[in-house]
Motif scaffolding. Structure first.
Motif, PDB file in Angstrom:
ATOM      1  N   ALA B 159       0.836  -1.204   0.000  1.00  0.00           N
ATOM      2  CA  ALA B 159       0.000   0.000   0.000  1.00  0.00           C
ATOM      3  C   ALA B 159       0.872   1.256   0.000  1.00  0.00           C
ATOM      4  O   ALA B 159       0.646   2.187  -0.781  1.00  0.00           O
ATOM      5  CB  ALA B 159      -0.929  -0.008   1.211  1.00  0.00           C
ATOM      6  N   PHE B 160       1.897   1.284   0.861  1.00  0.00           N
ATOM      7  CA  PHE B 160       2.718   2.493   0.946  1.00  0.00           C
ATOM      8  C   PHE B 160       3.695   2.610  -0.224  1.00  0.00           C
ATOM      9  O   PHE B 160       4.073   3.718  -0.608  1.00  0.00           O
ATOM     10  CB  PHE B 160       3.429   2.558   2.302  1.00  0.00           C
ATOM     11  CG  PHE B 160       2.489   2.938   3.407  1.00  0.00           C
ATOM     12  CD1 PHE B 160       2.028   4.240   3.522  1.00  0.00           C
ATOM     13  CD2 PHE B 160       2.009   1.984   4.296  1.00  0.00           C
ATOM     14  CE1 PHE B 160       1.128   4.599   4.511  1.00  0.00           C
ATOM     15  CE2 PHE B 160       1.109   2.326   5.288  1.00  0.00           C
ATOM     16  CZ  PHE B 160       0.658   3.635   5.400  1.00  0.00           C
ATOM     17  N   SER B 161       4.091   1.496  -0.797  1.00  0.00           N
ATOM     18  CA  SER B 161       4.935   1.574  -1.995  1.00  0.00           C
ATOM     19  C   SER B 161       4.156   2.194  -3.141  1.00  0.00           C
ATOM     20  O   SER B 161       4.679   3.022  -3.895  1.00  0.00           O
ATOM     21  CB  SER B 161       5.419   0.186  -2.411  1.00  0.00           C
ATOM     22  OG  SER B 161       6.109  -0.419  -1.362  1.00  0.00           O
ATOM     23  N   GLY B 162       2.907   1.785  -3.297  1.00  0.00           N
ATOM     24  CA  GLY B 162       2.067   2.349  -4.355  1.00  0.00           C
ATOM     25  C   GLY B 162       1.914   3.854  -4.186  1.00  0.00           C
ATOM     26  O   GLY B 162       2.057   4.618  -5.144  1.00  0.00           O
ATOM     27  N   LEU B 163       1.659   4.289  -2.941  1.00  0.00           N
ATOM     28  CA  LEU B 163       1.522   5.728  -2.692  1.00  0.00           C
ATOM     29  C   LEU B 163       2.836   6.451  -2.990  1.00  0.00           C
ATOM     30  O   LEU B 163       2.852   7.523  -3.591  1.00  0.00           O
ATOM     31  CB  LEU B 163       1.103   5.969  -1.236  1.00  0.00           C
ATOM     32  CG  LEU B 163      -0.321   5.513  -0.883  1.00  0.00           C
ATOM     33  CD1 LEU B 163      -0.543   5.561   0.637  1.00  0.00           C
ATOM     34  CD2 LEU B 163      -1.363   6.375  -1.591  1.00  0.00           C
ATOM     35  N   GLY B 164       3.945   5.843  -2.575  1.00  0.00           N
ATOM     36  CA  GLY B 164       5.261   6.451  -2.828  1.00  0.00           C
ATOM     37  C   GLY B 164       5.530   6.579  -4.314  1.00  0.00           C
ATOM     38  O   GLY B 164       6.068   7.588  -4.779  1.00  0.00           O
ATOM     39  N   LEU B 165       5.132   5.574  -5.082  1.00  0.00           N
ATOM     40  CA  LEU B 165       5.383   5.620  -6.529  1.00  0.00           C
ATOM     41  C   LEU B 165       4.567   6.727  -7.205  1.00  0.00           C
ATOM     42  O   LEU B 165       4.979   7.270  -8.225  1.00  0.00           O
ATOM     43  CB  LEU B 165       5.087   4.258  -7.172  1.00  0.00           C
ATOM     44  CG  LEU B 165       6.119   3.156  -6.886  1.00  0.00           C
ATOM     45  CD1 LEU B 165       5.622   1.801  -7.393  1.00  0.00           C
ATOM     46  CD2 LEU B 165       7.476   3.483  -7.500  1.00  0.00           C
ATOM     47  N   ILE B 166       3.406   7.059  -6.639  1.00  0.00           N
ATOM     48  CA  ILE B 166       2.651   8.208  -7.174  1.00  0.00           C
ATOM     49  C   ILE B 166       3.488   9.470  -7.034  1.00  0.00           C
ATOM     50  O   ILE B 166       3.627  10.267  -7.972  1.00  0.00           O
ATOM     51  CB  ILE B 166       1.302   8.390  -6.438  1.00  0.00           C
ATOM     52  CG1 ILE B 166       0.378   7.217  -6.717  1.00  0.00           C
ATOM     53  CG2 ILE B 166       0.652   9.717  -6.831  1.00  0.00           C
ATOM     54  CD1 ILE B 166      -0.967   7.327  -6.015  1.00  0.00           C
ATOM     55  N   MET B 167       4.074   9.653  -5.834  1.00  0.00           N
ATOM     56  CA  MET B 167       4.890  10.853  -5.614  1.00  0.00           C
ATOM     57  C   MET B 167       6.097  10.857  -6.550  1.00  0.00           C
ATOM     58  O   MET B 167       6.480  11.890  -7.092  1.00  0.00           O
ATOM     59  CB  MET B 167       5.364  10.910  -4.152  1.00  0.00           C
ATOM     60  CG  MET B 167       4.252  10.936  -3.125  1.00  0.00           C
ATOM     61  SD  MET B 167       2.924  12.091  -3.524  1.00  0.00           S
ATOM     62  CE  MET B 167       3.720  13.646  -3.245  1.00  0.00           C
ATOM     63  N   THR B 168       6.707   9.686  -6.735  1.00  0.00           N
ATOM     64  CA  THR B 168       7.868   9.590  -7.626  1.00  0.00           C
ATOM     65  C   THR B 168       7.496  10.009  -9.047  1.00  0.00           C
ATOM     66  O   THR B 168       8.231  10.734  -9.709  1.00  0.00           O
ATOM     67  CB  THR B 168       8.402   8.150  -7.606  1.00  0.00           C
ATOM     68  OG1 THR B 168       8.740   7.828  -6.259  1.00  0.00           O
ATOM     69  CG2 THR B 168       9.630   7.990  -8.486  1.00  0.00           C
ATOM     70  N   ALA B 169       6.306   9.574  -9.486  1.00  0.00           N
ATOM     71  CA  ALA B 169       5.867   9.892 -10.846  1.00  0.00           C
ATOM     72  C   ALA B 169       5.661  11.397 -11.026  1.00  0.00           C
ATOM     73  O   ALA B 169       5.780  11.913 -12.128  1.00  0.00           O
ATOM     74  CB  ALA B 169       4.569   9.152 -11.159  1.00  0.00           C
ATOM     75  N   LEU B 170       5.333  12.086  -9.925  1.00  0.00           N
ATOM     76  CA  LEU B 170       5.027  13.516 -10.013  1.00  0.00           C
ATOM     77  C   LEU B 170       6.235  14.401  -9.715  1.00  0.00           C
ATOM     78  O   LEU B 170       6.202  15.599  -9.973  1.00  0.00           O
ATOM     79  CB  LEU B 170       3.923  13.865  -9.003  1.00  0.00           C
ATOM     80  CG  LEU B 170       2.549  13.252  -9.266  1.00  0.00           C
ATOM     81  CD1 LEU B 170       1.624  13.507  -8.074  1.00  0.00           C
ATOM     82  CD2 LEU B 170       1.942  13.844 -10.538  1.00  0.00           C
ATOM     83  N   SER B 171       7.290  13.800  -9.179  1.00  0.00           N
ATOM     84  CA  SER B 171       8.334  14.604  -8.560  1.00  0.00           C
ATOM     85  C   SER B 171       9.289  15.225  -9.577  1.00  0.00           C
ATOM     86  O   SER B 171       9.818  14.535 -10.440  1.00  0.00           O
ATOM     87  CB  SER B 171       9.135  13.728  -7.612  1.00  0.00           C
ATOM     88  OG  SER B 171      10.150  14.489  -7.043  1.00  0.00           O
ATOM     89  N   PRO B 172       9.560  16.537  -9.452  1.00  0.00           N
ATOM     90  CA  PRO B 172      10.621  17.127 -10.275  1.00  0.00           C
ATOM     91  C   PRO B 172      12.008  16.912  -9.666  1.00  0.00           C
ATOM     92  O   PRO B 172      12.998  16.947 -10.386  1.00  0.00           O
ATOM     93  CB  PRO B 172      10.260  18.615 -10.305  1.00  0.00           C
ATOM     94  CG  PRO B 172       9.445  18.845  -9.080  1.00  0.00           C
ATOM     95  CD  PRO B 172       8.806  17.545  -8.691  1.00  0.00           C
ATOM     96  N   SER B 173      12.096  16.722  -8.350  1.00  0.00           N
ATOM     97  CA  SER B 173      13.405  16.559  -7.704  1.00  0.00           C
ATOM     98  C   SER B 173      13.212  15.893  -6.343  1.00  0.00           C
ATOM     99  O   SER B 173      12.090  15.725  -5.876  1.00  0.00           O
ATOM    100  CB  SER B 173      14.081  17.908  -7.499  1.00  0.00           C
ATOM    101  OG  SER B 173      13.406  18.614  -6.464  1.00  0.00           O
TER     102      SER B 173
END
Lengths: 305, 261
Positions: B159-173
């Motif tokens: 569950a938390f990996s999925g949420l983290g990957l959302i942030m990774t997909a959006l992250s500029p840095s």
């Protein structure tokens, strides 16, 4: 080996409202090196990504090694090697591990990979450094390793996206020599570059791309013969523009002026040279017309940023 | 976003090679990495558990450190999964371009993302299990029912990996991830029943907490560690599973938009 390894027809790709590939057609012949040339932003890399199935075309058909792309891109990529424009070797691994880990992505067994790796290390000239971490490698070594990595699946077709950009002349010549070895082994190469010298040395055919279109296609010598006068006299000096107006233009078929350099294109350079030979206020260089002259004639001399 | 980014994923077993690649890197640094992952949760457990625990008779029917242990198992799983999916995932996606290299092989972005999801969950699984083992050695885990916490840790990690990957997909840095830690991870640490029972919170905060995945992980882990069947186990599992599936799907669509231009 008779079917074309790659055909692209009517390829189009939009980014938003901007069309970056506007109806591109080309086909590779088995065992040739085909060059896609063009200034930055011409659509070369996008065309490669389309052919790999990494992005979907908005129109057009692609077939790679008998597979429709992007529908069967995964199967096509099994038999393609790719040397990307920017090194993306794995910094956490040694040279040998980079090859092994990448080979696993193709589903090849470790046993088989370990049998292939020594030859690839020899090919890349890296056998003595197999267990070195890649951070310590020079730019040329990294490119050679990237090339070796692209061969880990023994591909029939190799894509090379500006493979020698940023290399020193020694390293560049080594890469060219390796690519010739691949051609000898019967591999088909698709090369993008903006080094015309590279294309002239390696490619049997080239396509010049600009603004998303192929504007000329053929063998390098044929393109030169078709588009441009065979002899070039380059004239340098403060008074060169003045000389061009008074003398150059009337004695050459075509003169191009950029700053204090004049490019005179002609079939007969003798009168130009006779005038320039005795002068101390102008320097000149007489040479055969090259693919770069064709490229600049077709795509213009203004900067592309 | 267009409809194409939301096409259902198609996975192949080749995702395992992405997982194996990450495992090989981790194995080099396994011991310092495990110690680093354990230090933080154990400091909380001992510092608060013994320090604060002295002043409390019992919390939720058990010793405070026993109460805390189940919460820390879940929060350290959350931390570890979030760090791996965001900082390490972003390194591989954006900085080292490892994913670009893999996409030239016969893997799809769907495979790469699944490999990353399962890897981050696997790494957090080790962190969560390490805390559980320490708690067991200290005698804080009285019941064999606690064995059921082991698969729960993995589900929580997903569950938390999925949420983290959302942030990774959006992250500029890398800096971008601080927002997620400040706005999501830290509030969950404090609001989801890790350090104190949920019923201490005002009703409105309790209602919000019920929407957060960490609450459901703790609601499962704490009774299991104490030897009881969690009263709302089906709901708790369903919420965690939904977080894992939905967040991964969103992360996949966002990453397709980012990389498959």
């Amino acid at each position: 080996m008779n079917a074309p390894p790659l055909t692209a027809s009517g390829l189009r790709k939009f980014y938003g409202a901007h069309e970056v590939v506007c109806g591109v057609d080309f086909a590779l012949r088995p065992g040739e090196c085909f060059g896609l040339l063009g200034p930055n932003g011409a659509g070369k890399t996008t065309t490669l990504r389309l052919c790999l199935g990494l992005t979907e075309p908005d129109a057009g058909d692609i077939s790679v090694l008998g597979r429709p792309v992007p529908q069967q891109a995964r199967e096509a990529r099994l038999r393609i090697g790719v040397v990307p424009q920017f090194d993306n070797l794995d910094p956490d691994f040694t040279i040998r591990e980079n090859l092994l880990i990448f080979g696993r992505y193709f589903g090849t067994s470790d046993h088989e990979l370990n049998a292939r790796i020594p030859d690839l290390l020899d090919f890349a000239g890296l056998a003595s450094r197999a267990d070195t971490r890649i951070q310590t490698l020079s730019g040329g070594m990294k490119r050679r390793l990237t090339l070796a990595r692209a061969l880990i699946n023994d591909p029939e077709l190799v894509f090379l996206d500006e493979p020698t950009t940023g290399l020193d002349p020694q390293a560049r010549h080594v890469i060219w020599e390796r690519l010739r070895q691949l051609l000898k082994r019967g591999k088909t190469l698709l090369l993008t570059t903006h080094f015309m010298e590279e294309a002239e040395r390696l490619c049997s055919r080239v396509a010049i791309m600009d603004h998303g279109r192929i504007i000329a296609e053929g063998g390098p010598r044929a393109l030169i013969a078709q588009h441009i006068e065979p002899q070039v006299v380059e004239v340098y000096g403060e008074i060169a523009p003045d000389w061009a107006e008074r003398f150059g233009r009337s004695h050459a078929e075509r003169c191009e002026i950029t700053g204090e350099t004049i490019f005179c294109y002609t079939h007969d350079p003798a009168p130009l040279i006779a005038d320039l030979d005795g002068r101390s206020d102008l320097r000149y260089l007489h040479r055969r017309a090259s693919l770069e002259d064709v490229f600049l004639k077709l795509t213009g001399r203004e900067l592309r940023d | 976003m267009t409809i194409k980014h939301w096409t259902p994923p198609q996975f192949s077993l080749r995702f395992v090679h992405v997982w194996r690649r990450n495992l090989l890197v981790w194995r080099r640094l396994a011991i310092p990495s495990m110690l680093g992952n354990l230090a933080d949760p154990l400091l909380y457990m001992f510092g608060l558990g013994y320090g604060l625990g002295r002043m409390l008779d019992d919390v939720g029917g058990m010793s405070y450190i026993g109460f805390l242990a189940a919460g820390i198992v879940c929060s350290s799983t959350m931390m570890s999964a979030s760090f791996e999916a965001m900082y390490s995932g972003f390194s591989r996606m954006h900085v080292q371009k490892t994913w670009d290299a893999i996409l030239n092989a016969p893997l799809t972005l769907d495979d790469v993302m699944l490999g990353e999801l399962v890897w981050a969950a696997s790494k957090s699984f080790l962190s969560g299990c390490a805390v559980l083992i320490v708690a067991t050695v200290l005698g804080l885990v009285p019941s064999p029912l606690a064995l059921a916490v082991i698969p729960l840790i993995f589900l929580t990690g997903l569950a938390f990996s999925g949420l983290g990957l959302i942030m990774t997909a959006l992250s500029p840095s890398y800096d971008f991830f601080m927002y997620y830690f400040t706005l999501c991870v830290t509030p969950m640490m404090l609001l989801c029943g890790v350090f104190f029972p949920l019923d201490q919170l005002p009703a409105a905060a309790q209602a919000v907490a019920q929407l957060l995945p960490l609450t459901h992980a703790v609601s499962l882990a704490r009774p299991l560690v104490a030897g009881e069947i969690p009263p709302t186990w089906l709901l708790n599992i369903a919420v965690l599973a939904a977080y894992a599936v939905v967040s991964f799907y969103i992360a996949l669509a966002l990453t397709r938009r980012r990389l498959l231009q």
